[in-house]
Design an enzyme around this catalytic site. Sequence first.
Site, short mmCIF file in Angstrom:
data_model
loop_
_atom_site.label_atom_id
_atom_site.label_comp_id
_atom_site.label_asym_id
_atom_site.label_seq_id
_atom_site.Cartn_x
_atom_site.Cartn_y
_atom_site.Cartn_z
NE ARG A 173 -4.52 -1.51 0.54
CZ ARG A 173 -4.64 -2.37 -0.38
NH1 ARG A 173 -3.89 -2.62 -1.53
NH2 ARG A 173 -5.80 -3.07 -0.23
CG HIS A 211 -3.85 -0.16 -6.47
ND1 HIS A 211 -4.02 0.64 -5.25
CD2 HIS A 211 -4.00 -1.48 -6.40
CE1 HIS A 211 -4.39 -0.56 -4.47
NE2 HIS A 211 -4.48 -1.89 -5.18
C1 GLV Z 1 -5.72 -4.55 -3.86
O1 GLV Z 1 -5.02 -3.74 -3.73
C2 GLV Z 1 -6.01 -5.75 -2.86
O2 GLV Z 1 -5.89 -5.34 -1.86
O3 GLV Z 1 -6.69 -6.50 -3.27
#
Ligand code: GLV
Length: 307
Positions: free
Chosen positions: A222, A270
């Site tokens: 993250r 992401h």
């Molecule tokens: C994406 O970031 C997830 O946590 O699946």
Amino acid sequence: MAFLYKAEPVRGEAWRRIFADRRPGLPFHIWPEPHDPAAIRYLAAWIPPEDLTVYPNLEVLFCVAAGVDQLDLSRVPLDLPVVRMIEPELISGMAEYVCWAVLSLQREMQRYLQDQRDRRWEARPMRAAADTRVGVMGLGNLGRAVLARLAPFGYPLSGWSRSRQEIPGVTCHAGAGELPAFLANCDVLVCLLPLTDATRGILDARLFAQLPMGAALVNVGRGGHLVAPDLLAALDAGRLSAAILDVTDPEPPAPDDPLWSHPRVWLTPHIASATGHRGGAEAVLANLDRHDRALPLTGLVDRTRGY
Ligand code: GLV
């Protein structure tokens, strides 16, 4: 009794079709379709509705992602089971992305891409996989799958996690006490930790200083794991050679964020991995069966650990 889905609507439609086939007796609502809150027994969400008390009969909260940090767990009743997503497409997507990132770093692909743009034809000495030590922080389902996919390339592999793990072919370290020994042997550091109060900001100047000179970072955890100004300083000082970041805080970075333009930062939006439509639905359906049979749920979040 009904199921409420509150996340990406295209996946919601796919789940609706799969659920209609597999659980025809269970009404399936995609948020914000009209529904009777008292009938909702199961909720699947990326971000759940703010006030969960409007669903007095909720039995399970399914997170549609592997990470649950975006849920404000303090607002979720303690006795409501929270389940994170574990499904094959999410796992293989992550393994593919990290293999790509590690190979790109080992083979300096970002530099060669820049060379092409600069019309420069220049071969640099190649660093062998056997001389590129890769360390993965976070040894859950994703971390383990990543290590298994990296193994055939011949990278010396190590791992670090909160509690002790054993993985054949991987030198495993555990806990804060073994972090320095782990870091000292990472030419490429991959962060796949869950984001908790204990791991927020863990990728900082102090940690970078313990990596071998010129190490590279891959962050697929993250954005909150990374102290971005410390990364930029470490890159500029040559302490780190490169970073591949699939996550930032915030997402996207602000338009004037130096991460966008730093020559040794490679950003992706992401996309490392995502919950598959079919696999995600199957994982939830399998857990509904387990719930019916009072069996332990797969991916149940430990509320004291936060993941
Ligand atoms: C994406 O970031 C997830 O946590 O699946």
